[in-house]
Write a protein that holds these residues in place. Structure first.
Motif, mmCIF file in Angstrom:
data_model
loop_
_atom_site.group_PDB
_atom_site.id
_atom_site.type_symbol
_atom_site.label_atom_id
_atom_site.label_comp_id
_atom_site.label_asym_id
_atom_site.label_seq_id
_atom_site.Cartn_x
_atom_site.Cartn_y
_atom_site.Cartn_z
ATOM 1 N N GLY A 1 9.176 -32.615 40.208
ATOM 2 C CA GLY A 1 9.400 -31.363 39.491
ATOM 3 C C GLY A 1 10.858 -30.964 39.422
ATOM 4 O O GLY A 1 11.184 -29.808 39.155
ATOM 5 N N ILE A 2 11.752 -31.922 39.653
ATOM 6 C CA ILE A 2 13.195 -31.671 39.649
ATOM 7 C C ILE A 2 13.806 -32.375 38.445
ATOM 8 O O ILE A 2 13.571 -33.561 38.228
ATOM 9 N N THR A 3 14.587 -31.638 37.680
ATOM 10 C CA THR A 3 15.267 -32.193 36.520
ATOM 11 C C THR A 3 16.730 -32.412 36.866
ATOM 12 O O THR A 3 17.398 -31.492 37.358
ATOM 13 N N ILE A 4 17.232 -33.618 36.614
ATOM 14 C CA ILE A 4 18.653 -33.938 36.775
ATOM 15 C C ILE A 4 19.229 -34.048 35.380
ATOM 16 O O ILE A 4 18.735 -34.820 34.547
ATOM 17 N N ARG A 5 20.263 -33.259 35.091
ATOM 18 C CA ARG A 5 20.860 -33.252 33.758
ATOM 19 C C ARG A 5 22.245 -32.623 33.811
ATOM 20 O O ARG A 5 22.642 -32.088 34.840
ATOM 21 N N LYS A 6 22.928 -32.688 32.667
ATOM 22 C CA LYS A 6 24.185 -31.959 32.536
ATOM 23 C C LYS A 6 23.848 -30.516 32.159
ATOM 24 O O LYS A 6 22.858 -30.264 31.469
ATOM 25 N N PRO A 7 24.651 -29.550 32.626
ATOM 26 C CA PRO A 7 24.358 -28.152 32.317
ATOM 27 C C PRO A 7 24.643 -27.807 30.857
ATOM 28 O O PRO A 7 25.500 -28.413 30.218
ATOM 29 N N PHE A 8 23.910 -26.826 30.373
ATOM 30 C CA PHE A 8 24.174 -26.250 29.064
ATOM 31 C C PHE A 8 25.324 -25.249 29.226
ATOM 32 O O PHE A 8 25.432 -24.584 30.259
#
Length: 161
Positions: A26-33
């Motif tokens: 349930g954890i999303t790894i991404r670049k921030p908006f």
């Protein structure tokens, strides 16, 4: 006191499975908006201190952004940055209550793979805390006589009244 470590990015596999493994938790790894930048900087300052929030702020200003975040249930739980100082990885942090799930390693790998894809051959991890973690996770090696390194002339306190 630990100094800096070096990672051979050209030996690093471009394996994004670390992110898929986090999604299962349930954890999303991404670049921030961009609209999240102020929230992220404030969260890092509150959770990890002003010095790290300054480096996050710099990484968010880079184009392309050189920051990855871990988000769970709409809240930040971790971050990793690079190029807040050119060629350096870090800082990185994960909420204490969320540690032990591989999130820190996923953030580390996402950032280092991104550096590799930009053409870096090496990454420097500055003033390492968990030496064994970096050795095991990405084969980092200690750079002899590297403490205090680049930060030796750093301003040590805020003189603002």
């Amino acid at each position: 006191m630990p100094g800096d470590m070096l990672v051979k990015l050209y030996d690093l596999r471009e394996d994004w499975n670390c992110i898929a493994g986090q999604e299962e938790l349930g954890i999303t790894i991404r670049k921030p908006f961009d609209v999240e930048n102020h929230v992220l900087v404030r969260w890092v300052a509150k959770t990890f201190g002003d010095a790290w929030s300054s480096e996050v702020d710099k990484a968010l200003a880079n184009r392309p952004v050189s920051c990855f975040i871990a988000v769970k249930e709409g809240l930040p739980i971790g971050f990793a940055v690079y190029d807040s100082i050119l060629g350096y990885f870090g800082p990185t942090g994960v909420e204490t209550s969320c540690r032990g799930k591989g999130t820190g390693k996923a953030l580390l790998l996402a950032a280092l793979i991104d550096m590799k894809l930009k053409g870096y051959g090496y990454a420097i991890i500055g003033q390492v805390g968990p030496v064994e973690f970096y050795k095991k996770a990405v084969g980092a090696v200690e750079i002899p006589d590297s403490y205090p390194g680049l930060y030796r002339t750093r301003i040590k306190r805020d003189l603002t009244p």
